[in-house]
Design a protein around this motif. Sequence first.
Motif, PDB file in Angstrom:
ATOM      1  N   HIS A 152       0.827  -1.213   0.000  1.00  0.00           N
ATOM      2  CA  HIS A 152       0.000   0.000   0.000  1.00  0.00           C
ATOM      3  C   HIS A 152       0.859   1.261   0.000  1.00  0.00           C
ATOM      4  O   HIS A 152       0.533   2.252  -0.627  1.00  0.00           O
ATOM      5  CB  HIS A 152      -0.897   0.058   1.237  1.00  0.00           C
ATOM      6  CG  HIS A 152      -1.576  -1.210   1.571  1.00  0.00           C
ATOM      7  ND1 HIS A 152      -2.387  -1.869   0.686  1.00  0.00           N
ATOM      8  CD2 HIS A 152      -1.574  -1.952   2.702  1.00  0.00           C
ATOM      9  CE1 HIS A 152      -2.859  -2.958   1.263  1.00  0.00           C
ATOM     10  NE2 HIS A 152      -2.372  -3.032   2.470  1.00  0.00           N
TER      11      HIS A 152
ATOM     12  N   HIS B 229       1.804   4.665   0.659  1.00  0.00           N
ATOM     13  CA  HIS B 229       1.063   5.835   1.122  1.00  0.00           C
ATOM     14  C   HIS B 229      -0.431   5.715   0.864  1.00  0.00           C
ATOM     15  O   HIS B 229      -1.187   6.628   1.189  1.00  0.00           O
ATOM     16  CB  HIS B 229       1.598   7.104   0.446  1.00  0.00           C
ATOM     17  CG  HIS B 229       1.460   7.117  -1.042  1.00  0.00           C
ATOM     18  ND1 HIS B 229       2.247   6.342  -1.861  1.00  0.00           N
ATOM     19  CD2 HIS B 229       0.621   7.799  -1.871  1.00  0.00           C
ATOM     20  CE1 HIS B 229       1.916   6.552  -3.122  1.00  0.00           C
ATOM     21  NE2 HIS B 229       0.928   7.424  -3.159  1.00  0.00           N
ATOM     22  N   HIS B 230      -0.884   4.610   0.288  1.00  0.00           N
ATOM     23  CA  HIS B 230      -2.307   4.404   0.062  1.00  0.00           C
ATOM     24  C   HIS B 230      -2.927   3.715   1.274  1.00  0.00           C
ATOM     25  O   HIS B 230      -2.269   2.940   1.965  1.00  0.00           O
ATOM     26  CB  HIS B 230      -2.541   3.545  -1.175  1.00  0.00           C
ATOM     27  CG  HIS B 230      -2.023   4.155  -2.435  1.00  0.00           C
ATOM     28  ND1 HIS B 230      -2.570   5.292  -2.993  1.00  0.00           N
ATOM     29  CD2 HIS B 230      -0.996   3.798  -3.244  1.00  0.00           C
ATOM     30  CE1 HIS B 230      -1.911   5.608  -4.085  1.00  0.00           C
ATOM     31  NE2 HIS B 230      -0.943   4.726  -4.264  1.00  0.00           N
ATOM     32  N   PRO B 231      -4.198   3.987   1.564  1.00  0.00           N
ATOM     33  CA  PRO B 231      -4.845   3.300   2.688  1.00  0.00           C
ATOM     34  C   PRO B 231      -5.051   1.827   2.369  1.00  0.00           C
ATOM     35  O   PRO B 231      -5.026   1.420   1.200  1.00  0.00           O
ATOM     36  CB  PRO B 231      -6.185   4.034   2.821  1.00  0.00           C
ATOM     37  CG  PRO B 231      -6.448   4.583   1.462  1.00  0.00           C
ATOM     38  CD  PRO B 231      -5.111   4.943   0.894  1.00  0.00           C
TER      39      PRO B 231
ATOM     40  N   ASP C 191      -5.331  -6.329  -1.729  1.00  0.00           N
ATOM     41  CA  ASP C 191      -4.519  -5.236  -2.256  1.00  0.00           C
ATOM     42  C   ASP C 191      -3.783  -5.617  -3.531  1.00  0.00           C
ATOM     43  O   ASP C 191      -3.044  -4.810  -4.099  1.00  0.00           O
ATOM     44  CB  ASP C 191      -3.513  -4.773  -1.198  1.00  0.00           C
ATOM     45  CG  ASP C 191      -2.594  -5.897  -0.739  1.00  0.00           C
ATOM     46  OD1 ASP C 191      -2.797  -7.055  -1.163  1.00  0.00           O
ATOM     47  OD2 ASP C 191      -1.664  -5.620   0.047  1.00  0.00           O
TER      48      ASP C 191
ATOM     49  N   SER D  74       4.399   4.453   4.387  1.00  0.00           N
ATOM     50  CA  SER D  74       3.353   3.568   4.901  1.00  0.00           C
ATOM     51  C   SER D  74       2.534   4.257   5.981  1.00  0.00           C
ATOM     52  O   SER D  74       1.315   4.067   6.070  1.00  0.00           O
ATOM     53  CB  SER D  74       3.982   2.277   5.440  1.00  0.00           C
ATOM     54  OG  SER D  74       4.603   1.551   4.407  1.00  0.00           O
TER      55      SER D  74
ATOM     56  N   GLY E  14      -0.398   6.373   4.806  1.00  0.00           N
ATOM     57  CA  GLY E  14      -1.618   5.683   4.407  1.00  0.00           C
ATOM     58  C   GLY E  14      -2.303   4.935   5.533  1.00  0.00           C
ATOM     59  O   GLY E  14      -3.325   4.300   5.312  1.00  0.00           O
TER      60      GLY E  14
ATOM     61  N   ARG F  10      -4.554   3.858   8.612  1.00  0.00           N
ATOM     62  CA  ARG F  10      -5.870   4.272   9.112  1.00  0.00           C
ATOM     63  C   ARG F  10      -5.812   4.615  10.591  1.00  0.00           C
ATOM     64  O   ARG F  10      -6.826   4.961  11.194  1.00  0.00           O
ATOM     65  CB  ARG F  10      -6.879   3.133   8.870  1.00  0.00           C
ATOM     66  CG  ARG F  10      -7.152   2.889   7.380  1.00  0.00           C
ATOM     67  CD  ARG F  10      -8.638   2.863   7.074  1.00  0.00           C
ATOM     68  NE  ARG F  10      -8.857   2.841   5.627  1.00  0.00           N
ATOM     69  CZ  ARG F  10      -9.173   1.759   4.954  1.00  0.00           C
ATOM     70  NH1 ARG F  10      -9.265   0.590   5.558  1.00  0.00           N
ATOM     71  NH2 ARG F  10      -9.393   1.811   3.652  1.00  0.00           N
TER      72      ARG F  10
END
Length: 221
Positions: free
Chosen positions: A19, A21-23, A107, A214, A217, A219
């Motif tokens: 992931h 920087h993506h959630p 993912d 990381s 991203g 949560r």
Amino acid sequence: MTLPPGQRAVDGFPRFGTHLHHPPPPVPADPVIELGGAMTEGVTLSLTELAELPRRELRADFHCVAGWSATDLLWEGVAFETVYRTRVEPLLATGASISHVVFEGLDGHRSIVLLEDARAEDVLIADRLDGRPLDSDHGAPVRLVSPGQYGFVSTKHLCRIEFHTAEPPDPERWSPLAAHRRARVWQEERHRYLPGRLVRPFYRALIGPIRKLSARGSRKR
């Protein structure tokens, strides 16, 4: 505490993965694990059905190929061996001799594992970590946990398992970071073509930047 060659203990359990920087990916309302490949029919295993299989706890360290180790983690789940023996073996095609297993996450991450490694006694399909359900940063709703192999094998957000009679094509085979086929931590099998000791400095240099990406991203922010 003795760690495998080239590993350093870290505080906590960092969020690493494809992931960056993506959630984390969204989890379906009714998540299942698809089982397919060299079977007479494909089947799905719901999380409710998974929870009905014999469960176990496993206290183990988690070793990232980059060189950090999260120690003394308590995983809970179902042994992969149990899933294979009860849900897969009865449906194998006649004469099929399984050699490789492909684990795929929501993912898009895939890990290719020798069947003998996947059936090791400490390999779990885990749904809890340190007494709590897995959170999205660490693989919810379920993930593979293979402590004897580097972390990239332990596919997060597990949604599909395929069984093959020969090694499947690996699109990352010629990547500069081509992963070792077995990725055993005590043999320091980090890279497919280069000795583990040789690539340690390069991988360690990536820990800081990847950890920062990381975290963006996560949560949990």
